[in-house]
Design a protein around this motif. Structure first.
Motif, PDB file in Angstrom:
ATOM      1  N   TYR A 143      29.102 -10.361  24.488  1.00 23.72           N
ATOM      2  CA  TYR A 143      27.949 -10.122  25.350  1.00 23.72           C
ATOM      3  C   TYR A 143      27.471 -11.425  25.960  1.00 23.72           C
ATOM      4  N   TYR A 144      27.014 -11.330  27.210  1.00 25.14           N
ATOM      5  CA  TYR A 144      26.448 -12.459  27.936  1.00 25.14           C
ATOM      6  C   TYR A 144      25.306 -11.892  28.762  1.00 25.14           C
ATOM      7  N   PHE A 179      17.815 -12.813  27.163  1.00 26.30           N
ATOM      8  CA  PHE A 179      17.361 -12.868  25.773  1.00 26.30           C
ATOM      9  C   PHE A 179      16.968 -11.499  25.233  1.00 26.30           C
ATOM     10  N   ILE A 180      16.278 -10.699  26.019  1.00 26.44           N
ATOM     11  CA  ILE A 180      15.785  -9.410  25.541  1.00 26.44           C
ATOM     12  C   ILE A 180      16.940  -8.472  25.205  1.00 26.44           C
ATOM     13  N   LEU A 181      17.894  -8.350  26.101  1.00 26.15           N
ATOM     14  CA  LEU A 181      19.041  -7.476  25.834  1.00 26.15           C
ATOM     15  C   LEU A 181      19.926  -8.057  24.734  1.00 26.15           C
ATOM     16  N   ALA A 182      20.048  -9.364  24.704  1.00 25.61           N
ATOM     17  CA  ALA A 182      20.849  -9.996  23.654  1.00 25.61           C
ATOM     18  C   ALA A 182      20.237  -9.726  22.277  1.00 25.61           C
ATOM     19  N   THR A 183      18.924  -9.715  22.201  1.00 23.39           N
ATOM     20  CA  THR A 183      18.252  -9.415  20.932  1.00 23.39           C
ATOM     21  C   THR A 183      18.567  -7.996  20.488  1.00 23.39           C
ATOM     22  N   GLN A 200      21.852 -15.774  26.908  1.00 25.81           N
ATOM     23  CA  GLN A 200      22.493 -15.978  25.622  1.00 25.81           C
ATOM     24  C   GLN A 200      23.885 -15.365  25.621  1.00 25.81           C
ATOM     25  N   GLU A 201      24.727 -15.899  24.760  1.00 25.74           N
ATOM     26  CA  GLU A 201      26.066 -15.366  24.544  1.00 25.74           C
ATOM     27  C   GLU A 201      26.145 -14.923  23.091  1.00 25.74           C
ATOM     28  N   ILE A 227      25.070 -16.402  17.895  1.00 27.13           N
ATOM     29  CA  ILE A 227      24.320 -16.456  19.142  1.00 27.13           C
ATOM     30  C   ILE A 227      24.405 -17.869  19.709  1.00 27.13           C
ATOM     31  N   LYS A 228      24.794 -17.957  20.967  1.00 27.87           N
ATOM     32  CA  LYS A 228      24.857 -19.252  21.646  1.00 27.87           C
ATOM     33  C   LYS A 228      23.804 -19.229  22.751  1.00 27.87           C
TER      34      LYS A 228
END
Length: 80
Positions: free
Chosen positions: A10-11, A14-18, A53-54, A33-34
């Motif tokens: 995933y790339y 922040f909200i979707l990465a969370t 975020q990645e 998480i990068k």
């Protein structure tokens, strides 16, 4: 040729990465998480990534993680 034990699944923001991270953890997948922006901020430099975020997972869990990420993305698309 370089090989790695982790693959980016995933790339995005922040909200979707969370949300992706939480769903992966519920499935007993520990993501990495990068966050380049946070790394730059902590290093005293400016940030150009704007909360991007990645998320990486171990290759052994890649198939399961891709299904979860696809489901989360579909849920978020349907909600918007």
């Amino acid at each position: 040729m370089s090989t790695t034990e982790y693959t980016r699944v995933y790339y995005g923001n922040f909200i979707l990465a969370t949300r992706v991270r939480e769903e992966l953890e519920l499935a007993d997948i520990i993501p990495i998480i990068k966050d380049e922006g946070e790394s730059q901020r902590l290093g005293g430099q400016g940030s150009l990534s704007n909360g991007i975020q990645e998320i990486y997972v171990h290759n052994d869990e890649l198939g399961k993680a891709k299904v979860i990420v696809a489901r989360v993305e579909a849920d978020m698309e349907a909600a918007s």
